[in-house]
Design a protein around this motif. Structure first.
Motif, short mmCIF file in Angstrom:
data_model
loop_
_atom_site.label_atom_id
_atom_site.label_comp_id
_atom_site.label_asym_id
_atom_site.label_seq_id
_atom_site.Cartn_x
_atom_site.Cartn_y
_atom_site.Cartn_z
N ILE A 177 3.57 -5.95 -12.40
CA ILE A 177 4.65 -7.09 -12.24
C ILE A 177 5.81 -6.55 -11.38
O ILE A 177 6.44 -7.17 -10.79
N GLN A 178 5.70 -5.16 -11.17
CA GLN A 178 6.82 -4.17 -10.30
C GLN A 178 8.20 -4.98 -10.54
O GLN A 178 8.73 -4.88 -11.57
N SER A 179 8.74 -5.52 -9.39
CA SER A 179 10.34 -5.71 -9.31
C SER A 179 10.66 -6.88 -10.53
O SER A 179 11.63 -7.19 -10.79
N ILE A 180 9.56 -7.35 -10.78
CA ILE A 180 9.77 -8.73 -11.80
C ILE A 180 10.46 -8.10 -13.00
O ILE A 180 11.11 -8.60 -13.83
N GLY A 204 7.67 -9.67 -7.01
CA GLY A 204 7.69 -8.19 -7.26
C GLY A 204 6.26 -7.72 -6.27
O GLY A 204 5.67 -8.70 -5.82
N VAL A 205 6.58 -6.58 -5.80
CA VAL A 205 5.37 -6.23 -4.79
C VAL A 205 3.99 -6.21 -5.22
O VAL A 205 2.96 -6.01 -4.23
N GLY A 206 3.72 -6.39 -6.36
CA GLY A 206 2.32 -6.49 -6.84
C GLY A 206 1.88 -7.96 -6.53
O GLY A 206 0.77 -8.43 -6.81
N ASP A 244 0.95 -1.32 -0.03
CA ASP A 244 0.14 0.02 -0.19
C ASP A 244 1.01 1.25 0.01
O ASP A 244 0.45 2.51 0.05
N TYR A 245 2.10 1.05 -0.17
CA TYR A 245 3.14 2.48 -0.18
C TYR A 245 2.89 2.94 -1.54
O TYR A 245 3.30 4.08 -1.64
N ILE A 246 2.36 2.14 -2.58
CA ILE A 246 2.14 2.77 -3.88
C ILE A 246 0.54 2.88 -4.02
O ILE A 246 -0.13 1.79 -4.03
N SER A 279 1.28 7.29 -9.53
CA SER A 279 1.10 6.97 -8.26
C SER A 279 2.47 6.75 -7.32
O SER A 279 2.67 7.23 -6.19
N GLU A 280 3.14 5.91 -7.88
CA GLU A 280 4.63 5.70 -7.43
C GLU A 280 5.38 6.79 -7.39
O GLU A 280 6.04 7.32 -6.38
N ARG A 281 5.35 7.51 -8.44
CA ARG A 281 6.32 8.68 -8.48
C ARG A 281 5.90 9.82 -7.37
O ARG A 281 6.82 10.42 -6.62
N PHE A 304 15.24 -12.25 -4.08
CA PHE A 304 14.07 -12.23 -3.23
C PHE A 304 14.52 -11.17 -1.98
O PHE A 304 14.03 -11.52 -0.91
N TYR A 305 15.38 -10.37 -2.42
CA TYR A 305 15.70 -9.08 -1.29
C TYR A 305 16.33 -9.83 -0.14
O TYR A 305 17.23 -10.97 -0.55
N ASP A 306 15.82 -9.63 0.92
CA ASP A 306 16.52 -9.94 2.29
C ASP A 306 15.89 -11.46 2.59
O ASP A 306 15.94 -12.07 3.75
N PHE A 358 11.16 6.53 -15.76
CA PHE A 358 11.40 5.35 -16.74
C PHE A 358 11.40 4.08 -15.62
O PHE A 358 10.80 3.23 -15.94
N TYR A 359 12.33 4.10 -14.62
CA TYR A 359 12.11 3.14 -13.82
C TYR A 359 10.57 2.81 -13.04
O TYR A 359 10.12 1.63 -13.09
N PHE A 360 9.97 3.71 -12.74
CA PHE A 360 8.62 3.40 -12.26
C PHE A 360 7.78 3.20 -13.48
O PHE A 360 6.59 2.17 -13.05
#
Ligand code: GLU
Length: 303
Positions: free
Chosen positions: A61-64, A256-258, A25-27, A156-158, A238-240, A187-189
């Motif tokens: 897909i976010q981080s994917i 991804g966070v989606g 929900d941070y996005i 929204s993320e920006r 998978f990050y940490d 571009f990243y977002f």
């Protein structure tokens, strides 16, 4: 192997986790997603497709997306890429700033946000029309020209992307990115906002199973480069929680966070799963459970 039956059995087993965790929900645009959804699709290298439940519902897909960006950058820059970004697991959260400061602006790996922001910068420099060329590449991988960006999610993320903006500023301070901070972030977002479904993601990741020649919209990767991409997914996908995913599932993959996760069984299949409720590390609760049960039931893993 009767994958269809296995997917059905897995789902029955993970129902108790259906309400565990919550969607990102941070996005703000992602907070609106109905968290009670589940889809899965496995495609084998011989072309058998096993869709299950909402395999055709698209999601963010976010981080994917970072896997696709890495493939393009590796194809463009070869080994020189690793002068700009590392390939070690971070052991920190996907949006951590601390490590980046200590390590003087060189991100640990391409799959944490800092690393993927560097990939975005490279693509902005190297491509004539980054937005369209990126999309053409992803469309070629999944074989569907209707895949696109969701600009509402990107903007929204920006709007709330304070931490990623801090990361981009730190990178710029250390000279790791060349382009204007705002252009790189946007571009990243946009890359993160791409929407795909499990069927399309499984198809796209089949190209990373190393079972076929990798050549998509002009980008080539050798089988050795694909092997290395899988190594980075295994250690950093998978990050940490990369160690935990390796331990439970035993396949390279990316989340991804989606709520999406894609995993690869080299030379055999790619599997995508989606369920928006995340654990505290930002990975799909039901997604990880489903993949753990898949490799346990089939006894198919790289270990
Ligand atoms: N766009 C997201 C962010 O930068 C990606 C994070 C993720 O999916 O892990 O926060």
């Amino acid at each position: 192997m009767d994958y269809q039956k296995i997917l059905e059995d897995i789902y029955k087993e993970i129902i108790p986790f259906a309400k565990t965790g919550k969607q990102a929900d941070y996005i703000p645009a992602l907070a609106k997603v109905n968290p009670d959804q589940f889809g899965m699709c496995l495609e084998t290298v011989s072309g058998e497709v096993f869709p299950f439940m909402q395999a055709d519902t698209r999601f963010s897909i976010q981080s994917i997306t970072k896997v696709f960006a890495l493939a393009m950058c590796l194809s463009l820059k070869g080994e020189n890429l690793w002068k700009r970004v590392g390939k070690e697991p971070s052991g920190t959260a996907f949006n951590s700033l601390v490590q980046l400061e200590v390590e003087k602006g060189i991100p640990r790996n391409p799959f944490i946000n800092a690393g993927a922001i560097v990939l975005a910068d490279i693509l902005l420099t190297e491509l004539d029309d980054p937005e369209n060329e990126y999309l053409a590449f992803v469309r070629s991988l999944c074989g569907n020209d209707s895949v696109g960006y969701n600009m509402e999610v990107a903007f929204s993320e920006r709007e709330k992307g304070y931490l990623n903006a801090a990361i981009a500023n730190m990178l710029k301070y250390h000279g790791t990115i060349d382009n204007d901070i705002e252009d790189v972030l946007m571009f990243y977002f946009k890359m993160c906002s791409v929407e795909m479904n499990c069927r399309e993601l499984a198809r796209a990741f089949l190209s990373f199973t190393n079972s076929r020649v990798f050549y998509h919209s002009g980008y080539r990767l050798s089988s050795s480069q694909i092997k290395r991409m899988n190594a980075v997914m295994q250690t950093c996908g998978f990050y940490d929680e990369a160690g935990e995913f390796s331990y439970l599932v035993g396949l390279p993959g990316k989340s991804g966070v989606g709520g999406g996760i894609v995993a690869i069984y080299p030379m055999r299949y790619a599997v995508a799963v989606w369920s928006p409720r995340l654990n505290s590390k930002g990975n799909s609760v039901m997604g990880i459970k489903a993949l753990e049960l898949l490799t346990t039931a089939t006894q198919e893993s790289i270990f």
